[in-house]
Each structure stands twice: as C-alpha cells, then as structure tokens.
Scaffold this active site. Structure first.
Site, short mmCIF file in Angstrom:
data_model
loop_
_atom_site.label_atom_id
_atom_site.label_comp_id
_atom_site.label_asym_id
_atom_site.label_seq_id
_atom_site.Cartn_x
_atom_site.Cartn_y
_atom_site.Cartn_z
N GLN A 1 -0.53 -1.66 -0.12
CA GLN A 1 0.20 -1.27 -1.33
C GLN A 1 1.35 -0.31 -1.05
O GLN A 1 2.15 -0.01 -1.93
CB GLN A 1 -0.77 -0.61 -2.33
CG GLN A 1 -1.30 0.74 -1.86
CD GLN A 1 -2.40 1.26 -2.74
OE1 GLN A 1 -3.52 0.74 -2.72
NE2 GLN A 1 -2.10 2.28 -3.53
N CYS B 1 -3.34 0.34 -6.41
CA CYS B 1 -4.62 -0.04 -5.81
C CYS B 1 -5.46 -0.93 -6.72
O CYS B 1 -6.07 -1.91 -6.27
CB CYS B 1 -5.41 1.21 -5.43
SG CYS B 1 -5.75 2.31 -6.82
N HIS C 1 -9.16 5.66 -7.22
CA HIS C 1 -8.73 4.57 -6.34
C HIS C 1 -9.66 3.37 -6.51
O HIS C 1 -10.88 3.53 -6.68
CB HIS C 1 -8.79 5.05 -4.90
CG HIS C 1 -8.23 4.09 -3.89
ND1 HIS C 1 -6.97 3.57 -3.95
CD2 HIS C 1 -8.79 3.56 -2.76
CE1 HIS C 1 -6.75 2.77 -2.92
NE2 HIS C 1 -7.85 2.74 -2.20
N ASN D 1 -9.93 -2.08 1.83
CA ASN D 1 -8.96 -1.19 1.20
C ASN D 1 -7.61 -1.90 1.10
O ASN D 1 -7.46 -3.05 1.54
CB ASN D 1 -8.85 0.11 2.00
CG ASN D 1 -8.43 1.30 1.15
OD1 ASN D 1 -7.83 1.13 0.08
ND2 ASN D 1 -8.72 2.49 1.61
#
Length: 448
Positions: free
Chosen positions: A64, A70, A364, A385
C-alpha cells in the site's frame, strides 16, 4: 484538593530510583538502545515461527506504500485470492486505486450530508468538531469497501494502476480536506440563512463536480468499460472484452457481499455481546451499505475465523498493529517486549480498559491466511500484510494467539459459519442496531 510536587517529593523519588536493583545499568541500556530494544524478549522469536497446521497459499504480498489503504488492500486481497485460485493467475492484483477514487468521492458527499445535518449545532459542539477534525481520510472498514463494490464494482490493477497520489496520499488529502472544510463554511451558512433545499443541493452539486476534478487529476478517471487480458499459470492466453466493473466483480469474484458479516470484540460495559451495533456518522456511500458490527467474544471470533480458514478461504481482520509487534521480524506477541520487568512497574490493562481509556483501538487491517492448531486450540496465526515484501518474512507476519485475544478487534466471516441463534439475532436487529457515538473506538478506521 490539589497538591504541587515539592522538593522533598523529588528527593524521595530520586532515592527510590537509586534503590531500584540495577538502576544505573538499566538507565544506560535504555538511553543507548531505546525502550523496545532494551525490553526485547528473544524467547518470543523462537516460538513465533512461520509453521502452521492450516496454511493457505496466497502468493506475493501487495504494497500500500505511503497511504492508509490497508482496509482496502486487505479486502481486495481476500477477493484476489479467490481469483488466483479459480482462474490460475499467479500474483494477480485488483486495482486499489479504482476503489480509492470512489471512496474519496463518496466520502466527500458523505461529509457534505453530515455538515448539513449538523448545521444547526454550534461550531464547537463535539459532533461538529469531530466532523471537521478529519473531513475524509484514507482509512475505512469492511462494510465501507463492500458499499463501494455494490455500487461501482472492481477492476484489475492493470486497468487502473497506481499513481503518485494513490501511493503517497498526503498531498492529495491535504488539498481535498482544505476544499471540504471550505465547502463546510458555505453549507453551514446556507442552512443558517434558511436557503431552500434546491439551493443547498445545487451548491453541493457544484462542490462534488470540483471534487471529482481534483480526484481525476490525482488518481485518474475510473474506467466504465474495459478488456481483461491475461495469461494464466499454464501460459494459456485469455481475453474478456467490454466488461463493466460490476460485471467483472460478478464474473470473477461472484460473492454475495450480503453473506459476509463484520464481527467485533468490544468487551466494554456499554456493548453487551451477541448484539448488533452501528456507529453514527461512520460510512462513505450515502444510501449504500451501512456499518453493522456483531459483538462476540474473542474465542467465538477465533472459532469462526478457523472455520473459514478450514474451508480454504482467507479472513479479513482489523487490529491494533502497533502494539507488541515488530515489523522487521514480522512478529506480533504480547511477550515480545517485557516493559514491566524493564521499568519495574506494571503496564497491564484489560482489553476493555485499553478501549475505554484510549490506549488501544483498531488501526490496521490485514488478512489471516493460516493458523497453527495444537490439541484443538490455536497457538499462532499466519498474517498477510500489505506493507510489501521487506516487512516480516516476505511480507507475512505471525501473531500469537494471545496477541489475537488482546489486539484483534474485528474479523469478517461468511454468515453461514455463524450459529442459527447468531444469524437470527443479526436478522432481527439489522434495521435497528444499537447506535454508538461517532468517537466510539469501534468506529475507528483502519488506516496504517
């Protein structure tokens, strides 16, 4: 009665410091290495290995970059996993810029509507102050992403790639928020002067046209039709012509977004478990899907997440990623840093206390892609992630089950995994959920 700190108090505090075992050595260690390095517990690193009894193959992670998307990356990742598996397209990505454009545009309209609704309140009222503090930002939640998809669909990344402002959003956000606050002045004045609904709507329409232009210059113009051309993992060529974004979603993802439910774990006194909640002034698409959170225990949240992983589908989740975590190691574990021992005091708080007193909230969103189950219970979780391959182990993190209990606040699962009673409660309360205040921690937007 208030009491000032005296010289005698300071002398006593200094004596207490000098009496603390190994005080001088600890002071040197912290001054030279910082708090986290000095408090690091290397034993945690030996147990948090990337080995899991359930481990879904998801491929290369996305990045990102310098944006707070996110929540968007995580949601689109769960969808691209399905596309990769079904159509055999390795490392395929959906366009995060496309959904970013429409999120910014819809948030602008959402902001204007809230400005009009609160225009009768003083500028220093808490609601108006909260609204003006951040007219729009990069962050969001699952229901906000599905609201965008329901209205606009999605497209491959190749059709609407990244731009400078999508990957590095600060400049664009600064300009857009300046514009929105300026427009708020105009809208509040129109309401105060008792302008007609038609005049207010006309002013808002002009504002939205200008917002669209700002976004077109910074992010590009979203496609309305496109060709999807790709070569699969077996080197076979494919082309699908004249697709609309909604048709692409229907054909290549095919999910019924209504089938997915946001579950939260908010163990505070004001949120009884097994009830449905929403948050005032939280959303993006006016007239679209509204936020609906079903509050459950952490253990129930884990049970349902495991069911979805066992079925071969990844899980979107929201957490406080900065707590007890190391992005370089890719480890999230409350035992990672022993601050209690380092400072000879207790920093312990319950999850509810951290929420109530502003110590923690969701910051997040990521994706659960695996879990290690030992003797019927989860011990650690595999996490995809969206910070690129340099973070963690090629972009993947490992979270201890204890970290999940303490710092995971939201997961999204298919409703079919919920019990009959849970499904019945959600259905019964859907149109009349408990409404939380705009600043409630369960309204926090994932934006890291």
């Amino acid at each position: 009665m208030s009491k000032a700190v005296t010289a005698e108090d300071l002398a006593k505090y200094q004596q207490d410091l000098e009496k603390t075992p190994a005080s001088a050595a600890i002071q040197k260690a912290v001054m030279n290495n910082g708090v986290l390095k000095s408090a690091e517990n290397t034993a945690s690193q030996t147990t948090m290995t990337q080995t899991f009894s359930i481990d879904l193959s998801t491929g290369k992670v996305a990045d990102q970059k310098q944006s707070g998307r996110c929540w968007m990356f995580a949601a689109l990742n769960t969808m691209r996993h399905s596309i990769q598996k079904q159509f055999k397209i390795k490392d395929f990505e959906l366009s995060q810029n496309y959904t970013f454009f429409w999120d910014k545009f819809e948030k602008s309209n959402y902001f204007y509507e809230n400005v009009i609704k609160t225009a009768d309140q003083d500028i220093d009222s808490r609601k108006v102050a909260w609204l003006m503090a951040n007219p729009q930002g990069d962050g969001g939640q699952w229901d906000m992403l599905t609201a965008l998809i329901d209205k606009y669909g999605i497209v491959p990344k190749s059709v609407m790639p990244e731009t400078y402002s999508s990957s590095k959003s600060n400049e664009m956000n600064s300009v857009l928020n300046l514009k929105l606050r300026k427009d708020a002045v105009t809208l509040r004045k129109l309401v105060k002067d008792k302008a007609s609904d038609a005049d207010i709507e006309s002013a808002k329409d002009k504002m939205l046209s200008e917002d669209y232009r700002i976004l077109a210059y910074t992010l590009g113009v979203p496609p309305t039709k496109f060709d999807f051309e790709y070569r699969d993992d077996d080197k076979n060529y494919h082309i699908d012509r004249d697709l609309t974004p909604k048709a692409f979603f229907a054909k290549y993802v095919g999910w019924d977004t209504d089938s997915y439910q946001s579950l939260i774990n908010g163990p505070t006194a004001d949120k009884p478990f097994n009830h449905l909640y929403t948050v005032e002034m939280l959303g993006n698409v006016v007239g679209g899907r509204e936020v609906r959170h079903f509050n459950v225990t952490s253990e129930e949240m884990k049970r349902l997440a495991i069911k979805q992983l066992e079925a071969g589908e990844t899980v979107w989740f929201g957490s406080d990623v900065g707590k007890s975590s190391d992005s370089k190691l890719g480890i999230m574990d409350p035992k990672l840093y022993d601050k209690n021992a380092l400072f000879n005091t207790s920093f312990d708080m319950t999850k509810a206390e951290r929420l109530d007193y502003g110590e923690s909230l969701m910051t997040h969103a990521m994706v659960l892609t695996g879990v290690d189950i030992v003797d019927g219970k989860p011990t650690k979780w595999k996490v995809e992630n969206s910070w690129g391959e340099k973070a963690g182990q090629n972009g993947y993190f490992v979270a201890s089950d204890e970290w999940f209990s303490e710092f995971v606040y939201q997961v999204v699962v298919n409703k079919k995994y919920l019990s009959a009673d849970e499904q019945a409660t959600i259905k019964a309360e859907y149109d009349h959920p408990t409404v939380l205040k705009p600043w409630d921690p369960m309204g926090a937007l994932a934006s890291k």
